[in-house]
Every structure is written in C-alpha cells, then in structure tokens.
Motif scaffolding. Structure first.
Motif, PDB file in Angstrom:
ATOM      1  N   ARG A  15      -1.189   2.036   0.554  1.00  0.00           N
ATOM      2  CA  ARG A  15      -0.572   1.376   1.692  1.00  0.00           C
ATOM      3  C   ARG A  15       0.856   1.867   1.917  1.00  0.00           C
ATOM      4  O   ARG A  15       1.304   2.021   3.058  1.00  0.00           O
ATOM      5  CB  ARG A  15      -0.572  -0.143   1.473  1.00  0.00           C
ATOM      6  CG  ARG A  15      -1.948  -0.762   1.334  1.00  0.00           C
ATOM      7  CD  ARG A  15      -2.738  -0.713   2.614  1.00  0.00           C
ATOM      8  NE  ARG A  15      -2.228  -1.606   3.619  1.00  0.00           N
ATOM      9  CZ  ARG A  15      -2.856  -1.890   4.763  1.00  0.00           C
ATOM     10  NH1 ARG A  15      -4.016  -1.317   5.028  1.00  0.00           N
ATOM     11  NH2 ARG A  15      -2.334  -2.717   5.639  1.00  0.00           N
ATOM     12  N   SER A  99       5.057  -2.613   6.641  1.00  0.00           N
ATOM     13  CA  SER A  99       3.906  -1.882   7.174  1.00  0.00           C
ATOM     14  C   SER A  99       4.074  -1.667   8.677  1.00  0.00           C
ATOM     15  O   SER A  99       4.989  -2.208   9.315  1.00  0.00           O
ATOM     16  CB  SER A  99       2.627  -2.674   6.914  1.00  0.00           C
ATOM     17  OG  SER A  99       2.612  -3.853   7.713  1.00  0.00           O
ATOM     18  N   GLN A 101       2.198  -2.881  10.862  1.00  0.00           N
ATOM     19  CA  GLN A 101       1.982  -4.175  11.502  1.00  0.00           C
ATOM     20  C   GLN A 101       3.273  -5.006  11.511  1.00  0.00           C
ATOM     21  O   GLN A 101       3.581  -5.696  12.490  1.00  0.00           O
ATOM     22  CB  GLN A 101       0.865  -4.948  10.785  1.00  0.00           C
ATOM     23  CG  GLN A 101      -0.528  -4.367  10.972  1.00  0.00           C
ATOM     24  CD  GLN A 101      -0.756  -3.108  10.162  1.00  0.00           C
ATOM     25  OE1 GLN A 101      -0.101  -2.875   9.146  1.00  0.00           O
ATOM     26  NE2 GLN A 101      -1.683  -2.268  10.604  1.00  0.00           N
ATOM     27  N   HIS A 102       4.030  -4.950  10.409  1.00  0.00           N
ATOM     28  CA  HIS A 102       5.327  -5.628  10.390  1.00  0.00           C
ATOM     29  C   HIS A 102       6.249  -5.074  11.478  1.00  0.00           C
ATOM     30  O   HIS A 102       6.940  -5.825  12.173  1.00  0.00           O
ATOM     31  CB  HIS A 102       6.006  -5.449   9.026  1.00  0.00           C
ATOM     32  CG  HIS A 102       5.390  -6.237   7.911  1.00  0.00           C
ATOM     33  ND1 HIS A 102       4.432  -5.705   7.082  1.00  0.00           N
ATOM     34  CD2 HIS A 102       5.595  -7.501   7.480  1.00  0.00           C
ATOM     35  CE1 HIS A 102       4.077  -6.604   6.192  1.00  0.00           C
ATOM     36  NE2 HIS A 102       4.762  -7.707   6.411  1.00  0.00           N
ATOM     37  N   THR A 134       3.669 -11.715   5.144  1.00  0.00           N
ATOM     38  CA  THR A 134       2.636 -10.981   5.860  1.00  0.00           C
ATOM     39  C   THR A 134       3.030 -10.889   7.334  1.00  0.00           C
ATOM     40  O   THR A 134       3.857 -11.670   7.817  1.00  0.00           O
ATOM     41  CB  THR A 134       1.286 -11.696   5.758  1.00  0.00           C
ATOM     42  OG1 THR A 134       1.378 -12.961   6.441  1.00  0.00           O
ATOM     43  CG2 THR A 134       0.883 -11.914   4.303  1.00  0.00           C
ATOM     44  N   GLY A 340       0.521 -15.657   2.490  1.00  0.00           N
ATOM     45  CA  GLY A 340      -0.132 -15.022   3.630  1.00  0.00           C
ATOM     46  C   GLY A 340      -1.070 -15.897   4.416  1.00  0.00           C
ATOM     47  O   GLY A 340      -1.470 -15.524   5.520  1.00  0.00           O
ATOM     48  N   THR A 342      -2.304 -18.782   6.900  1.00  0.00           N
ATOM     49  CA  THR A 342      -1.686 -19.414   8.058  1.00  0.00           C
ATOM     50  C   THR A 342      -2.375 -20.716   8.475  1.00  0.00           C
ATOM     51  O   THR A 342      -2.060 -21.263   9.523  1.00  0.00           O
ATOM     52  CB  THR A 342      -1.701 -18.453   9.262  1.00  0.00           C
ATOM     53  OG1 THR A 342      -3.059 -18.083   9.557  1.00  0.00           O
ATOM     54  CG2 THR A 342      -0.913 -17.183   8.963  1.00  0.00           C
ATOM     55  N   HIS A 403       3.409 -13.376  -7.046  1.00  0.00           N
ATOM     56  CA  HIS A 403       3.718 -13.497  -5.623  1.00  0.00           C
ATOM     57  C   HIS A 403       4.399 -14.849  -5.399  1.00  0.00           C
ATOM     58  O   HIS A 403       3.820 -15.897  -5.712  1.00  0.00           O
ATOM     59  CB  HIS A 403       2.454 -13.406  -4.771  1.00  0.00           C
ATOM     60  CG  HIS A 403       1.608 -12.202  -5.070  1.00  0.00           C
ATOM     61  ND1 HIS A 403       1.801 -10.988  -4.456  1.00  0.00           N
ATOM     62  CD2 HIS A 403       0.575 -12.029  -5.943  1.00  0.00           C
ATOM     63  CE1 HIS A 403       0.917 -10.122  -4.917  1.00  0.00           C
ATOM     64  NE2 HIS A 403       0.155 -10.725  -5.819  1.00  0.00           N
ATOM     65  N   ASP A 405       5.862 -17.765  -2.994  1.00  0.00           N
ATOM     66  CA  ASP A 405       5.725 -18.332  -1.657  1.00  0.00           C
ATOM     67  C   ASP A 405       6.796 -19.408  -1.477  1.00  0.00           C
ATOM     68  O   ASP A 405       6.829 -20.388  -2.217  1.00  0.00           O
ATOM     69  CB  ASP A 405       4.336 -18.936  -1.449  1.00  0.00           C
ATOM     70  CG  ASP A 405       4.103 -19.354  -0.010  1.00  0.00           C
ATOM     71  OD1 ASP A 405       3.855 -18.474   0.828  1.00  0.00           O
ATOM     72  OD2 ASP A 405       4.207 -20.561   0.283  1.00  0.00           O
TER      73      ASP A 405
END
Length: 445
Positions: A15, A99, A101-102, A134, A340, A342, A403, A405
């Motif tokens: 990625r 990324s 998309q970001h 995300t 990530g 929603t 990770h 959050d």
C-alpha cells in the motif's frame, strides 16, 4: 508459505508503494498539463493553439490507458490543481503517510479554499488527522477543519447548496433505473436512518415468525420473506414515495419509527458569541437554520461539557431525566469504536472493555460502543482491546499490531484562542467531585 503476520506486513508495504506510485503519477500528469496551459496574456491565436494542444494531449492519455477523454481530462486537471494548491498533501502521499483516497478527501474538502495561507493551514491541520484515520472517518473531520478556514460562513454555503436540491433519474441496463436525490445532509441522513430502522424491524418480525411464535397456522402463512436488508430498504423507499406509507408485510408499527440524527450545537454558537461549527455526526458542518428546526422538534436537550483544550467530552446532563451514563457515552463515541468503523452509536452495543464478569466496572473508562460485527470480533477472535485512558481504545491484532482509536469529538477539535478565552469564564461545579473544591486546581471551563 508466509505466515499471516508476514502477509499483513507485505500488504502494508504494498500500500505504501502504491501511494508512492500514485504521487509519481500525479506529478507526471501535472507536468504534462502545465506544458499545454495558456499564458494569461496570450492572444486569441495562442489560446486557440493551446486549446488544440490540450485536446490532443487528453486524447493521447485517454487512448493510452483505455479511459474516456472526460476521465483523462479530469485526471490531468485534478493533478495540476493538487500540485499547485495542495503540495504538502501530495508530498505526504509521496512519503506513503496517506493514501490516494485520503488525498481525494482532503482535495474535496479544501477545494473551495481560495486563500493560499488559509488553505495551507487547513492542509497542515488535516494531515495531522489523516495519518491516523481511514478516509471515511477523515471526511467529516476534513469538512469541519475546512469550515474553520472558509472565506464564506457555513450558513451562506449551505443555503446556496440547498437551493440546488434536485431529484434525477439515471437509466441503467437490464430494466433498472437509479433515482438520485441531492438535498440537505440532515434530511438525507435522517431518511437513511429511518429506512434502516424500519427494515431491521421487518427482519426482526420475520425471524420471530420463523420460530412459530407468531404464525400458528403454517399452511395459511404467506411465502417466507427472504429479502436482504438492502432490498427491504429499497422496497420501503418505494412504498413511502408511491403510497405515502410503508407496506409492512411482516413488520408491525413501522409508521411509528422516526429518523435519528445527532447534531452538536456549541453553546457559545447558540448564544451568538462564537462561530464554532454546528456538526452533524458522521458528516460535518451544517447550517444554523437546520439546527434550530431540529432543536425545536427535539424531545429533550443533552448538554455535553467538553475539555476546552482537547475537545474531549467530560460530562453530559439533560433537562429531562434519563440514563446519564449512556447519554455521555453516545456523545463521546458517536459510533463504533473499532478503528475505521463508521456505524453510528444507535446501531452499536455498549461493551465492557474488561468484562463485567471479570470485575470490569461499569464506568466511562471501561465502556465503549461496538457494532455487532466488531463486538463479535472482540469476543470470538484473538483481537484484544484496552483503554489507555478513559475513551482512548488501543486495539491489538492477532499478530501484534496496535491501533489507537481516539473519540471523534477529540479528533476533530482544534483549539482557537478566542474561543478558549470565552470558555474560560464558564465554571460548572456539577462536573467536579467534593475532592475538587479547591479552585486553584480546577480546570477552567
């Protein structure tokens, strides 16, 4: 054969490599487009010559990769705008920190910012969030940050956008057409929530019927309903528009189900002493007129007190009695707390981070909302979670990846000196325990 952990490492590295390649493509397209742009002082013949050169370039790029000329033109123009007005964001993509998309989310949110200094400040602020979120979770945060630097107030922009509301029909193959509704975000999110709530009620009723508790005469029962959630939502949408009321089939009481939207209105904004944004959870800023209309019809108000330096909710009360802890956690979490995800809080369960059976307390520091999917993931797999501090969840994957959050109000909060000074005059004694009576140690609100 590679172990799962090695495959995850390889996937993550891929990625990053893709982000680097995407940045290289953006810079290449920018160079190509810049080479055929017209000079601002060009005469008519020069402009005509540049236009022909642009058409030829677009056609060549389109045929080289088998896309339409419209797509090629969009990619070239978008790349030029990104490199010219969002260089820091393109650099972050090139470094593999975000990324493609970001980058698209940042470009969409900040595209209307014309002032170079304001846009640069927006990009710097949003990149700090983008490296931990995300693209889906970044979108409302980016909208809120862009609103802070916008030249025009959100009310004017929302009124102008709402004036363009419309319904369109797009014909698709195989006897299907698409109905597209563009309208105020609060209405669209409310429609979406109500359709989902009614569809889930139908599914719950048909599952109860399947047990034999509500349909004693099996021979006379209608054919079993096998529609998916998406299909039921579509059927309800059709019934509501064509008939004015849902056709329940296996669902009871559907007309009593109302839409749920969560809108946060800063108290200083209500008092006219601040221009802090009014936020629709999961979307971003909305206009004050919509907020007033929603508030007028609300059954009760929840007051959310936040830390003035971090934006973290610290307490919630309400003018009508209720379950205070649940209200607090809804305000703090806004949605499922798996990184990530929603899904909103009203579609999620309250979970004890440390199980109550293992001595885990029922307190804000040991509770968080999880949707059913991630609730199951926590209990049925090797994923683990602990609260580093109240509301800050640290998830550990089966292969040891961590990770973090952070509550969404904290993620989107950005201190403002004027707002902080106004907030400093507020003292809320009910927020503090008897041990906090000494004013010298009391945080300022």
């Amino acid at each position: 054969m590679l172990a799962a952990g090695d495959l995850v490492d390889e996937f993550a590295a891929g990625r990053v490599a893709r982000a680097v390649a995407d940045a290289a493509e953006i810079r290449l397209l920018d160079r190509a487009w810049a080479g055929v742009l017209t000079s601002p002082v060009a005469n008519r013949d020069e402009r005509r010559s540049a236009e022909i050169a642009q058409r030829s370039l677009v056609a060549e790029f389109a045929t080289a990769v088998r896309v339409s000329e419209w797509t090629a033109s969009r990619l070239l123009g978008e790349a030029h705008d990104l490199c010219r007005r969002f260089p820091a964001a393109v650099a972050a993509l090139e470094e593999g920190r975000i990324s493609r998309q970001h980058l698209a989310v940042i470009h969409d949110a900040g595209g209307s910012l014309l002032d170079d200094d304001a846009r640069g400040a927006f990009v710097a602020a949003v990149l700090n969030r983008a490296v931990t979120l995300t693209p889906g979770l970044l979108k409302p945060v980016a909208r809120i940050l862009a609103d802070r630097y916008a030249e025009r107030p959100v009310d004017d922009r929302c009124a102008e956008a709402a004036a363009g509301r419309r319904v369109e029909v797009c014909d698709l193959p195989d006897g299907v057409s698409q109905l597209v509704f563009n309208g105020p975000a609060t209405l669209v999110h409310g429609i979406d929530d109500r359709l989902t709530a009614q569809a889930r009620q139908i599914i719950a009723d048909r599952e109860a019927d399947a047990t034999g508790h509500t349909v004693p005469d099996v021979d006379s029962a209608p054919p079993r309903d096998t529609r998916t959630l998406a299909q039921i939502r579509a059927d309800l949408f059709t019934d509501l528009l064509l008939c004015g009321a849902p056709s329940p089939q296996l669902g009871d009481g559907l007309e009593a189900i109302r839409a749920v939207v969560q809108v946060t209105v800063p108290v200083l904004r209500m008092a006219g002493a601040s221009d802090e944004p009014i936020v629709l959870a999961g979307y971003g800023p909305v206009d004050s007129e919509t907020a007033r209309r929603l508030a007028a019809g609300a059954r009760g108000w929840e007051r959310v007190m936040t830390c003035p330096t971090t934006g973290t909710p610290v307490a919630v009360d309400r003018y009508r009695p209720g379950k205070a802890l649940q209200r607090f956690l809804r305000a703090r979490d806004e949605g499922c707390r798996f990184p990530g995800c929603t899904r909103p809080v009203w579609r999620a369960d309250l979970d004890h981070t440390i199980a109550a059976a293992d001595g885990g307390p029922t307190t804000p520091g040991n509770l968080a909302h999880l949707c059913r999917r991630h609730h199951t993931l926590k209990h049925a797999t090797a994923w683990t979670v602990h609260q580093q501090e109240a509301g800050v969840l640290v998830w550990t994957s089966p292969h040891g990846r961590r990770h973090t959050d952070i509550p969404r109000p904290t993620v989107r909060f950005e201190p403002d000196d004027d707002t902080l000074s106004r907030r400093s005059v507020f003292h809320e004694p009910w927020l503090f325990t008897p041990e906090d009576e000494d004013d010298t140690d009391r945080p300022e609100f």
